[in-house]
Design a protein around this motif. Structure first.
Motif, mmCIF file in Angstrom:
data_model
loop_
_atom_site.group_PDB
_atom_site.id
_atom_site.type_symbol
_atom_site.label_atom_id
_atom_site.label_comp_id
_atom_site.label_asym_id
_atom_site.label_seq_id
_atom_site.Cartn_x
_atom_site.Cartn_y
_atom_site.Cartn_z
ATOM 1 N N SER A 93 0.849 -1.190 0.000
ATOM 2 C CA SER A 93 0.000 0.000 0.000
ATOM 3 C C SER A 93 0.879 1.233 0.000
ATOM 4 O O SER A 93 1.859 1.306 0.734
ATOM 5 C CB SER A 93 -0.901 0.010 1.232
ATOM 6 N N LYS A 94 0.494 2.212 -0.815
ATOM 7 C CA LYS A 94 1.265 3.454 -0.921
ATOM 8 C C LYS A 94 0.323 4.637 -0.690
ATOM 9 O O LYS A 94 -0.712 4.742 -1.342
ATOM 10 C CB LYS A 94 1.909 3.556 -2.299
ATOM 11 N N LEU A 95 0.707 5.498 0.247
ATOM 12 C CA LEU A 95 -0.093 6.674 0.585
ATOM 13 C C LEU A 95 0.698 7.922 0.222
ATOM 14 O O LEU A 95 1.859 8.068 0.593
ATOM 15 C CB LEU A 95 -0.417 6.683 2.080
ATOM 16 N N ILE A 96 0.046 8.808 -0.525
ATOM 17 C CA ILE A 96 0.628 10.095 -0.874
ATOM 18 C C ILE A 96 -0.339 11.174 -0.398
ATOM 19 O O ILE A 96 -1.516 11.148 -0.751
ATOM 20 C CB ILE A 96 0.857 10.235 -2.390
ATOM 21 N N ILE A 97 0.172 12.091 0.416
ATOM 22 C CA ILE A 97 -0.654 13.198 0.909
ATOM 23 C C ILE A 97 0.115 14.497 0.684
ATOM 24 O O ILE A 97 1.258 14.624 1.095
ATOM 25 C CB ILE A 97 -1.000 13.048 2.398
ATOM 26 N N GLU A 98 -0.554 15.440 0.043
ATOM 27 C CA GLU A 98 0.001 16.777 -0.125
ATOM 28 C C GLU A 98 -0.813 17.741 0.723
ATOM 29 O O GLU A 98 -2.043 17.700 0.705
ATOM 30 C CB GLU A 98 -0.049 17.211 -1.585
ATOM 31 N N PHE A 111 3.858 14.068 1.842
ATOM 32 C CA PHE A 111 4.109 12.828 2.575
ATOM 33 C C PHE A 111 3.926 11.676 1.600
ATOM 34 O O PHE A 111 2.895 11.577 0.928
ATOM 35 C CB PHE A 111 3.132 12.698 3.747
ATOM 36 N N GLU A 112 4.918 10.812 1.501
ATOM 37 C CA GLU A 112 4.832 9.636 0.634
ATOM 38 C C GLU A 112 5.476 8.474 1.372
ATOM 39 O O GLU A 112 6.651 8.518 1.714
ATOM 40 C CB GLU A 112 5.554 9.899 -0.687
ATOM 41 N N GLU A 113 4.679 7.452 1.617
ATOM 42 C CA GLU A 113 5.156 6.298 2.384
ATOM 43 C C GLU A 113 4.449 5.052 1.862
ATOM 44 O O GLU A 113 3.330 5.119 1.361
ATOM 45 C CB GLU A 113 4.842 6.514 3.861
ATOM 46 N N SER A 114 5.106 3.923 1.993
ATOM 47 C CA SER A 114 4.483 2.656 1.612
ATOM 48 C C SER A 114 4.781 1.609 2.669
ATOM 49 O O SER A 114 5.776 1.689 3.384
ATOM 50 C CB SER A 114 4.969 2.191 0.240
ATOM 51 N N LYS A 136 -8.617 -7.165 4.608
ATOM 52 C CA LYS A 136 -8.163 -6.827 5.963
ATOM 53 C C LYS A 136 -6.755 -6.230 5.937
ATOM 54 O O LYS A 136 -6.464 -5.262 6.645
ATOM 55 C CB LYS A 136 -8.193 -8.067 6.852
ATOM 56 N N ILE A 137 -5.883 -6.780 5.117
ATOM 57 C CA ILE A 137 -4.523 -6.265 5.020
ATOM 58 C C ILE A 137 -4.528 -4.843 4.454
ATOM 59 O O ILE A 137 -3.786 -3.973 4.924
ATOM 60 C CB ILE A 137 -3.640 -7.211 4.182
ATOM 61 N N LYS A 138 -5.372 -4.582 3.461
ATOM 62 C CA LYS A 138 -5.458 -3.230 2.907
ATOM 63 C C LYS A 138 -5.909 -2.237 3.970
ATOM 64 O O LYS A 138 -5.375 -1.126 4.070
ATOM 65 C CB LYS A 138 -6.415 -3.203 1.716
ATOM 66 N N GLU A 139 -6.905 -2.627 4.786
ATOM 67 C CA GLU A 139 -7.380 -1.738 5.852
ATOM 68 C C GLU A 139 -6.302 -1.516 6.909
ATOM 69 O O GLU A 139 -6.106 -0.383 7.373
ATOM 70 C CB GLU A 139 -8.639 -2.324 6.493
ATOM 71 N N GLU A 140 -5.579 -2.578 7.284
ATOM 72 C CA GLU A 140 -4.513 -2.439 8.280
ATOM 73 C C GLU A 140 -3.370 -1.576 7.749
ATOM 74 O O GLU A 140 -2.806 -0.752 8.478
ATOM 75 C CB GLU A 140 -3.984 -3.809 8.691
ATOM 76 N N ASN A 141 -3.013 -1.761 6.484
ATOM 77 C CA ASN A 141 -1.963 -0.940 5.881
ATOM 78 C C ASN A 141 -2.366 0.530 5.837
ATOM 79 O O ASN A 141 -1.562 1.417 6.132
ATOM 80 C CB ASN A 141 -1.632 -1.427 4.469
ATOM 81 N N THR A 142 -3.619 0.786 5.469
ATOM 82 C CA THR A 142 -4.115 2.162 5.421
ATOM 83 C C THR A 142 -4.069 2.795 6.800
ATOM 84 O O THR A 142 -3.635 3.942 6.958
ATOM 85 C CB THR A 142 -5.551 2.193 4.856
ATOM 86 N N GLU A 143 -4.492 2.046 7.802
ATOM 87 C CA GLU A 143 -4.478 2.574 9.176
ATOM 88 C C GLU A 143 -3.047 2.871 9.642
ATOM 89 O O GLU A 143 -2.779 3.910 10.248
ATOM 90 C CB GLU A 143 -5.142 1.579 10.119
ATOM 91 N N ALA A 144 -2.118 1.987 9.333
ATOM 92 C CA ALA A 144 -0.721 2.204 9.721
ATOM 93 C C ALA A 144 -0.137 3.424 9.012
ATOM 94 O O ALA A 144 0.599 4.214 9.624
ATOM 95 C CB ALA A 144 0.101 0.960 9.403
ATOM 96 N N PHE A 149 1.468 9.203 9.068
ATOM 97 C CA PHE A 149 1.300 10.574 8.586
ATOM 98 C C PHE A 149 0.986 11.520 9.735
ATOM 99 O O PHE A 149 1.570 12.612 9.827
ATOM 100 C CB PHE A 149 0.194 10.643 7.530
ATOM 101 N N ILE A 150 0.082 11.147 10.610
ATOM 102 C CA ILE A 150 -0.301 12.000 11.741
ATOM 103 C C ILE A 150 0.906 12.247 12.638
ATOM 104 O O ILE A 150 1.115 13.361 13.129
ATOM 105 C CB ILE A 150 -1.465 11.368 12.533
ATOM 106 N N ASN A 151 1.728 11.227 12.848
ATOM 107 C CA ASN A 151 2.916 11.396 13.680
ATOM 108 C C ASN A 151 3.949 12.314 13.036
ATOM 109 O O ASN A 151 4.701 12.992 13.737
ATOM 110 C CB ASN A 151 3.560 10.046 13.993
ATOM 111 N N LYS A 152 4.005 12.342 11.708
ATOM 112 C CA LYS A 152 4.983 13.180 11.009
ATOM 113 C C LYS A 152 4.425 14.534 10.606
ATOM 114 O O LYS A 152 5.148 15.349 10.042
ATOM 115 C CB LYS A 152 5.497 12.457 9.759
#
Length: 165
Positions: A93-98, A111-114, A136-144, A149-152
């Protein structure tokens, strides 16, 4: 006489407490969310972001800073041993947030993390368990990734890059 002194001290302490301000909530930066595509995965991401930002009092609909998130998931076959006795599916899973400043229409943070996990692939007669495991893995990856992101998340910079439209 003793009771009168105590009442006077109590009254003075109430006066001092009523004159204080909650300085912690002043100059608080709020974030709002833009549209998130991706059907179910986008909905999960939106709910997680709103819940985490709201719990920290960082979410507001009319905020200056807008989060533009996108999430993508990919699956691939992952073989762990030489004799190929257990096939596994690796879900990445890859999350990109601007973080975009609406006043100047520019990006202040990116923010870009996988993250990835895998599960043991079941035979075709138990295919329902594969779908559930992947979901379930997709949901857990998204939550992580959202927690990361919130921590950074930091205060936006004064200088930012213009968005090419």
């Amino acid at each position: 006489m003793f009771k009168i002194k105590l009442l006077i001290l109590l009254l003075i302490s109430f006066i001092f407490l009523s004159c204080t301000k909650d300085v912690q909530n002043q100059n608080r930066i709020n974030y709002s969310l833009s549209y998130i595509g991706g059907e179910y995965e986008g909905l999960v991401l939106k709910n997680l972001l709103i819940n985490n930002l709201s719990s920290l009092n960082l979410y507001g609909d009319s905020a200056i800073y807008v989060l533009k998130p996108s999430i993508s998931h990919s699956s691939s076959l992952f073989i762990t041993n030489i004799d190929n006795t257990s096939d596994r599916i690796k879900v990445t899973s890859k999350l990109i947030i601007e973080v975009v400043d609406k006043r100047f229409n520019c990006v202040t943070q990116r923010f870009e993390e996988s993250v990835s996990q895998f599960y043991i692939f079941a035979e075709s007669d138990k295919y329902i368990s594969n779908n559930r495991a992947e979901k379930k893995i997709k949901e857990e990856n998204t939550e992580a990734l959202v927690k990361e992101f919130i921590n950074k998340l930091k205060k936006p910079d004064a200088f930012c890059e213009k968005i090419n439209e």
